[in-house]
Design a protein around this motif. Structure first.
Motif, PDB file in Angstrom:
ATOM      1  N   GLN A 202       3.738  30.967 -23.077  1.00  0.00           N
ATOM      2  CA  GLN A 202       4.764  31.738 -22.367  1.00  0.00           C
ATOM      3  C   GLN A 202       4.530  33.236 -22.541  1.00  0.00           C
ATOM      4  OE1 GLN A 202       8.126  29.853 -24.333  1.00  0.00           O
ATOM      5  NE2 GLN A 202       8.835  29.020 -22.371  1.00  0.00           N
ATOM      6  N   LEU A 203       4.195  33.652 -23.746  1.00  0.00           N
ATOM      7  CA  LEU A 203       3.945  35.073 -23.995  1.00  0.00           C
ATOM      8  C   LEU A 203       2.661  35.536 -23.321  1.00  0.00           C
ATOM      9  CD1 LEU A 203       4.999  35.427 -27.739  1.00  0.00           C
ATOM     10  CD2 LEU A 203       6.260  36.179 -25.718  1.00  0.00           C
ATOM     11  N   LYS A 204       1.697  34.627 -23.183  1.00  0.00           N
ATOM     12  CA  LYS A 204       0.431  34.995 -22.528  1.00  0.00           C
ATOM     13  C   LYS A 204       0.676  35.372 -21.078  1.00  0.00           C
ATOM     14  CE  LYS A 204      -4.158  35.133 -22.587  1.00  0.00           C
ATOM     15  NZ  LYS A 204      -4.486  35.520 -21.219  1.00  0.00           N
ATOM     16  N   GLU A 205       1.624  34.729 -20.425  1.00  0.00           N
ATOM     17  CA  GLU A 205       1.949  35.106 -19.039  1.00  0.00           C
ATOM     18  C   GLU A 205       2.443  36.542 -18.975  1.00  0.00           C
ATOM     19  OE1 GLU A 205       5.054  34.033 -15.406  1.00  0.00           O
ATOM     20  OE2 GLU A 205       5.084  32.821 -17.232  1.00  0.00           O
ATOM     21  N   ILE A 206       3.315  36.921 -19.904  1.00  0.00           N
ATOM     22  CA  ILE A 206       3.819  38.295 -19.946  1.00  0.00           C
ATOM     23  C   ILE A 206       2.688  39.259 -20.283  1.00  0.00           C
ATOM     24  CG2 ILE A 206       5.458  39.852 -21.044  1.00  0.00           C
ATOM     25  CD1 ILE A 206       6.738  37.648 -19.309  1.00  0.00           C
ATOM     26  N   GLN A 207       1.869  38.899 -21.250  1.00  0.00           N
ATOM     27  CA  GLN A 207       0.748  39.738 -21.662  1.00  0.00           C
ATOM     28  C   GLN A 207      -0.188  40.017 -20.487  1.00  0.00           C
ATOM     29  OE1 GLN A 207      -1.748  37.842 -24.583  1.00  0.00           O
ATOM     30  NE2 GLN A 207      -2.516  39.781 -25.380  1.00  0.00           N
ATOM     31  N   ASP A 208      -0.500  38.994 -19.709  1.00  0.00           N
ATOM     32  CA  ASP A 208      -1.404  39.162 -18.570  1.00  0.00           C
ATOM     33  C   ASP A 208      -0.790  40.068 -17.506  1.00  0.00           C
ATOM     34  OD1 ASP A 208      -3.231  37.523 -19.809  1.00  0.00           O
ATOM     35  OD2 ASP A 208      -2.755  35.737 -18.620  1.00  0.00           O
ATOM     36  N   ARG A 209       0.500  39.917 -17.252  1.00  0.00           N
ATOM     37  CA  ARG A 209       1.173  40.771 -16.270  1.00  0.00           C
ATOM     38  C   ARG A 209       1.131  42.237 -16.707  1.00  0.00           C
ATOM     39  NH1 ARG A 209       4.840  38.394 -12.585  1.00  0.00           N
ATOM     40  NH2 ARG A 209       4.276  36.195 -12.305  1.00  0.00           N
ATOM     41  N   LEU A 210       1.357  42.484 -17.997  1.00  0.00           N
ATOM     42  CA  LEU A 210       1.335  43.853 -18.511  1.00  0.00           C
ATOM     43  C   LEU A 210      -0.074  44.424 -18.477  1.00  0.00           C
ATOM     44  CD1 LEU A 210       3.742  43.369 -21.537  1.00  0.00           C
ATOM     45  CD2 LEU A 210       4.210  44.756 -19.506  1.00  0.00           C
ATOM     46  N   SER A 211      -1.060  43.605 -18.828  1.00  0.00           N
ATOM     47  CA  SER A 211      -2.442  44.060 -18.811  1.00  0.00           C
ATOM     48  C   SER A 211      -2.853  44.491 -17.406  1.00  0.00           C
ATOM     49  CB  SER A 211      -3.352  42.935 -19.311  1.00  0.00           C
ATOM     50  OG  SER A 211      -4.697  43.326 -19.263  1.00  0.00           O
ATOM     51  N   ALA A 212      -2.392  43.760 -16.400  1.00  0.00           N
ATOM     52  CA  ALA A 212      -2.699  44.113 -15.012  1.00  0.00           C
ATOM     53  C   ALA A 212      -2.093  45.454 -14.623  1.00  0.00           C
ATOM     54  CB  ALA A 212      -2.186  43.009 -14.081  1.00  0.00           C
ATOM     55  N   ARG A 213      -1.026  45.849 -15.312  1.00  0.00           N
ATOM     56  CA  ARG A 213      -0.374  47.133 -15.035  1.00  0.00           C
ATOM     57  C   ARG A 213      -0.862  48.230 -15.980  1.00  0.00           C
ATOM     58  NH1 ARG A 213       5.844  45.612 -13.452  1.00  0.00           N
ATOM     59  NH2 ARG A 213       5.404  43.611 -12.492  1.00  0.00           N
ATOM     60  N   GLY A 214      -1.788  47.904 -16.876  1.00  0.00           N
ATOM     61  CA  GLY A 214      -2.305  48.900 -17.810  1.00  0.00           C
ATOM     62  C   GLY A 214      -1.357  49.232 -18.938  1.00  0.00           C
ATOM     63  N   LEU A 215      -0.447  48.297 -19.277  1.00  0.00           N
ATOM     64  CA  LEU A 215       0.537  48.542 -20.323  1.00  0.00           C
ATOM     65  C   LEU A 215       0.205  47.725 -21.567  1.00  0.00           C
ATOM     66  CD1 LEU A 215       3.810  48.458 -18.194  1.00  0.00           C
ATOM     67  CD2 LEU A 215       2.940  50.430 -19.468  1.00  0.00           C
ATOM     68  N   PRO A 216       0.235  48.350 -22.749  1.00  0.00           N
ATOM     69  CA  PRO A 216       0.006  47.601 -23.991  1.00  0.00           C
ATOM     70  C   PRO A 216       1.115  46.582 -24.235  1.00  0.00           C
ATOM     71  CG  PRO A 216      -0.216  49.969 -24.339  1.00  0.00           C
ATOM     72  CD  PRO A 216       0.386  49.792 -22.985  1.00  0.00           C
ATOM     73  N   PHE A 217       0.742  45.497 -24.894  1.00  0.00           N
ATOM     74  CA  PHE A 217       1.663  44.398 -25.178  1.00  0.00           C
ATOM     75  C   PHE A 217       1.864  44.280 -26.687  1.00  0.00           C
ATOM     76  CE2 PHE A 217       2.016  39.696 -26.039  1.00  0.00           C
ATOM     77  CZ  PHE A 217       3.322  39.553 -25.586  1.00  0.00           C
ATOM     78  N   ALA A 218       3.125  44.162 -27.097  1.00  0.00           N
ATOM     79  CA  ALA A 218       3.473  44.035 -28.513  1.00  0.00           C
ATOM     80  C   ALA A 218       4.268  42.763 -28.745  1.00  0.00           C
ATOM     81  CB  ALA A 218       4.284  45.246 -28.971  1.00  0.00           C
ATOM     82  N   VAL A 219       4.048  42.142 -29.889  1.00  0.00           N
ATOM     83  CA  VAL A 219       4.889  41.035 -30.336  1.00  0.00           C
ATOM     84  C   VAL A 219       5.662  41.525 -31.555  1.00  0.00           C
ATOM     85  CG1 VAL A 219       4.984  38.680 -31.213  1.00  0.00           C
ATOM     86  CG2 VAL A 219       3.293  39.291 -29.471  1.00  0.00           C
ATOM     87  N   LYS A 220       6.978  41.614 -31.412  1.00  0.00           N
ATOM     88  CA  LYS A 220       7.848  42.111 -32.485  1.00  0.00           C
ATOM     89  C   LYS A 220       8.527  40.934 -33.182  1.00  0.00           C
ATOM     90  CE  LYS A 220      12.085  44.690 -33.419  1.00  0.00           C
ATOM     91  NZ  LYS A 220      12.830  43.542 -33.983  1.00  0.00           N
ATOM     92  N   GLY A 221       8.614  41.050 -34.528  1.00  0.00           N
ATOM     93  CA  GLY A 221       9.309  40.021 -35.292  1.00  0.00           C
ATOM     94  C   GLY A 221       8.381  39.049 -35.963  1.00  0.00           C
ATOM     95  N   VAL A 222       7.137  39.470 -36.196  1.00  0.00           N
ATOM     96  CA  VAL A 222       6.166  38.604 -36.862  1.00  0.00           C
ATOM     97  C   VAL A 222       6.516  38.564 -38.353  1.00  0.00           C
ATOM     98  CG1 VAL A 222       3.727  38.325 -37.434  1.00  0.00           C
ATOM     99  CG2 VAL A 222       4.401  39.097 -35.149  1.00  0.00           C
ATOM    100  N   PHE A 223       6.847  37.355 -38.851  1.00  0.00           N
ATOM    101  CA  PHE A 223       7.331  37.269 -40.233  1.00  0.00           C
ATOM    102  C   PHE A 223       7.150  35.880 -40.851  1.00  0.00           C
ATOM    103  CE2 PHE A 223      10.795  37.379 -43.516  1.00  0.00           C
ATOM    104  CZ  PHE A 223      10.290  38.431 -44.265  1.00  0.00           C
ATOM    105  N   THR A 224       6.565  34.962 -40.117  1.00  0.00           N
ATOM    106  CA  THR A 224       6.373  33.604 -40.645  1.00  0.00           C
ATOM    107  C   THR A 224       4.946  33.133 -40.364  1.00  0.00           C
ATOM    108  OG1 THR A 224       6.992  32.460 -38.592  1.00  0.00           O
ATOM    109  CG2 THR A 224       8.798  33.068 -40.096  1.00  0.00           C
ATOM    110  N   LYS A 225       4.563  32.033 -41.020  1.00  0.00           N
ATOM    111  CA  LYS A 225       3.237  31.451 -40.772  1.00  0.00           C
ATOM    112  C   LYS A 225       3.094  31.055 -39.307  1.00  0.00           C
ATOM    113  CE  LYS A 225      -0.688  29.330 -41.837  1.00  0.00           C
ATOM    114  NZ  LYS A 225      -1.015  28.630 -40.606  1.00  0.00           N
ATOM    115  N   GLU A 226       4.154  30.552 -38.716  1.00  0.00           N
ATOM    116  CA  GLU A 226       4.135  30.167 -37.303  1.00  0.00           C
ATOM    117  C   GLU A 226       3.861  31.387 -36.421  1.00  0.00           C
ATOM    118  OE1 GLU A 226       7.036  27.700 -34.225  1.00  0.00           O
ATOM    119  OE2 GLU A 226       7.893  28.694 -35.978  1.00  0.00           O
TER     120      GLU A 226
END
Length: 288
Positions: A163-187
């Motif tokens: 699901q996040l890859k879809e958002i990442q690809d859309r942003l990449s096509a627009r030249g916008l960096p993609f961030a994942v916030k809230g990384v805090f577990t092994k998952e």
């Protein structure tokens, strides 16, 4: 919630604040000497406003729209890069976008990192459209799924890598960096290994959500080196209160540290100069 507290008697918030000091004491002596010789030698771009919404409910501000206008203006004067968050109702994000848009100039528009809650992808893409003209980075705030009251109110999703890859690809096509916030577990680590976002943002939501017990400082120490292999930058927030904490975060591999409560408190204390004075204590006179 609402308010600045957290579950389990604010256990993770307390650990966040405590462990930066603990880990500073564990740094090599030559690094600590370097800090003590020049404790405010950070460029201002090292420090960024953390994404915050709900100023009326959580901070006691009299008006949500006025809060965004005040904090955006104060951070701009202090030379601090901006972040915006979103919330419920939608006007929270829209007020932030408007404040950034209005504070900029026609020939020099102001930009912000915009962090969107983990709604359905359709709703996330709608919000990207709202903010695209002021957006320098777009992130998905995956840890806010753990805000139970909000999750049930607006149907937040526990996002998968696909699901996040879809958002990442859309942003990449627009030249916008993609961030994942809230990384805090092994998952979360497994997810960002697969995604390889531009920015991995370590956070436990200021200790305000139900998650594993621990501090962002210890998580950064344990996993920062590994995570840096899967992104361009590591960002971190949670419990950072002074220049020593900033130094410790950078020594452990963070490119950028984000502050929420300290900026909100400084703004409430002195709308005109509070944030500027706080940044001066953290960074000295460095603008680079």
């Amino acid at each position: 919630m609402p308010g600045m507290g957290g579950p389990n008697r604010s256990e993770n918030f307390i650990l966040n604040c405590r462990d930066w000091k603990k880990l500073y004491g564990e740094l090599p002596e030559n690094l600590r000497s370097q800090f003590e010789e020049n404790p405010t030698a950070f460029p201002r771009k090292t420090i960024r406003l953390a994404p915050m919404t709900g100023a009326v409910e959580n901070i006691g501000y009299s008006d949500e729209k006025q809060f965004y206008k005040d904090i955006v203006t104060s951070c701009m004067v202090a030379g601090v890069p901006l972040s915006l968050g979103d919330g419920c109702p939608d006007e929270k994000l829209l007020f932030g976008i408007e404040a950034v848009r209005n504070a900029g100039e026609k020939d020099n528009p102001l930009k912000a990192a915009v962090f969107i809650k983990p709604y359905s992808n359709k709703k996330i893409l709608e919000r990207i459209e709202w903010a695209e003209d002021i957006m320098e980075t777009c992130g998905i705030d995956i840890d806010s799924y753990n805000i139970v009251t909000m999750r049930n109110k607006v149907n937040l999703e526990k996002k998968t890598a696909s699901q996040l890859k879809e958002i990442q690809d859309r942003l990449s096509a627009r030249g916008l960096p993609f961030a994942v916030k809230g990384v805090f577990t092994k998952e979360d680590i497994d997810m960002v290994k697969e995604l390889k976002p531009d920015i991995i943002y370590i956070s436990n939501h200021g200790g305000r959500v139900e998650t594993v017990t621990g501090s962002v400082a210890e998580f950064l120490k344990a996993h920062g080196k590994e995570l840096s292999n899967y992104c361009q930058q590591l960002w971190v927030d949670g419990g950072i209160r002074d220049a020593q904490d900033v130094f410790t975060a950078k020594a452990l591999g963070a490119e950028c540290v984000l502050l929420g409560r300290p900026f909100a408190r400084a703004l409430c204390y002195d709308r005109q100069n509070g944030i500027k004075n706080l940044v001066k204590k953290l960074c000295g006179g460095s603008d680079a």
